[in-house]
Scaffold this active site. Structure first.
Site, PDB file in Angstrom:
ATOM      1  CG  HIS A 162       5.534  -1.354  10.229  1.00  0.00           C
ATOM      2  ND1 HIS A 162       4.293  -1.424  10.821  1.00  0.00           N
ATOM      3  CD2 HIS A 162       5.321  -1.580   8.899  1.00  0.00           C
ATOM      4  CE1 HIS A 162       3.384  -1.692   9.910  1.00  0.00           C
ATOM      5  NE2 HIS A 162       3.981  -1.797   8.728  1.00  0.00           N
ATOM      6  CG  ASP A 206      -0.296  -0.086   2.542  1.00  0.00           C
ATOM      7  OD1 ASP A 206       0.652  -0.870   2.673  1.00  0.00           O
ATOM      8  OD2 ASP A 206      -0.734   0.610   3.485  1.00  0.00           O
TER       9      ASP A 206
END
Length: 319
Positions: free
Chosen positions: A140, A67
């Protein structure tokens, strides 16, 4: 400087939000624009703006999730078709060059301009006489980076009438004074630059972060920033779920801004679970911790007001 959001959603596109892409417009500062992330259909979003792909000078990719990168091949091809011939610099994590070159090769896409790749690591990425960009790895589920963009101090303004009154003639001596040099007039009088110029102004500092959990690196990147762009994928009551997926809550984004001393927070990367009617709740949660902040929408634009040293949200222009 303006910040134009092209995609503000999380994970996949929705009816309200496209996937991640943000334009830093530096047309007044350097005559170009910089792109941060390039999710699927970014070039379609650009069609509804005044941004010209050939004006894109640099692309910064925070991390390799789809994305944030699936729009790159199409955008690079369109930049070529539209007459872009200036070199393009791409900054991204390990693997970004392989992804782009393999995609272009397999699709037989020929570019009319060269790409210079820079593999991102912690530290200084870019510096010239106008700007500086630093990077830090965030927290992350895969390597993800944040960027700190600093505009260097603006040149001092010359007080022309004051210089003329001291006997400095129009011409090269005025330029030297503006550049910080002391000069001597024909009569032998020394005129100091500091006496006929205003103090130099500090430029802006913008921190643009990729996907991340709450972490120290984010606070350091945003330290003293005028604007912090921080993901807020989850609401403040979903801390456990946010952590499991490597994301932040509204509370965590606001706490990062507060601890960093960032003047304004723009919350980005909003989950599709939140509908427009939920945004009052999200803003309320944010303001419990950090008073000055916004929720980004696709085609939101924020303008830096140098004289007032603040960011202003412009009218949302939806296609």
């Amino acid at each position: 400087m303006q910040l134009l959001f092209l995609g503000t959603g999380a994970g996949m596109p929705s009816k309200q939000r496209n996937t991640s892409a943000l334009v830093l417009k530096l047309l007044e500062e350097r005559g170009t624009v910089w792109l941060f992330d390039c999710g699927e259909a970014t070039q379609h979003q650009i069609l509804h703006t005044t941004v010209k792909p050939r004006k894109i000078e640099k692309i910064f990719i925070t991390h390799m999730h789809g994305d944030h990168i699936f729009g790159l091949p199409g955008l690079l091809g369109s930049r070529s078709f539209q007459g872009g011939d200036e070199p393009l610099e791409i900054y991204g994590p390990k693997g970004i060059k392989e992804f782009i070159e393999m995609t272009l090769s397999l699709s037989r896409t020929h570019l009319t301009y060269p790409i210079v790749y820079h593999e991102v690591e912690d530290g200084l990425l870019f510096e010239d006489e106008l700007m500086m960009v630093e990077a830090r790895m965030l927290d992350h589920v895969i390597p993800s980076y944040g960027f700190r963009i600093t505009q260097k101090p603006l040149p001092p303004k010359l007080l022309v009438n004051k210089a003329l009154a001291l006997g400095v003639p129009k011409g090269p001596l005025l330029a030297r004074l503006k550049n910080g040099e002391d000069v001597e007039t024909d009569s032998g009088q020394l005129v100091r630059s500091k006496d006929v110029t205003e103090p130099e102004e500090q430029g802006f500092i913008v921190a643009i972060l990729g996907d991340t959990r709450y972490c120290k690196s984010a606070i350091e990147l945003a330290s003293g920033a005028d604007v912090l762009v921080h993901e807020a994928t989850f609401d403040g009551n979903s801390k456990k779920m946010a952590g499991e997926y490597g994301h932040s809550t509204v509370y965590e984004a606001a706490e990062t801004a507060r601890l960093a001393g960032a003047k304004a927070l723009i919350m980005n990367h909003i989950s599709a679970r939140f509908l427009p009617e939920d945004e009052k709740m999200l803003l309320k949660q944010m303001k419990e911790i950090h008073a000055c902040g916004y929720i980004a929408h696709d085609f939101s634009e924020f303008e830096w007001l140098q004289q007032d040293k603040k960011i202003r949200k412009k009218q949302v222009s939806r296609p």
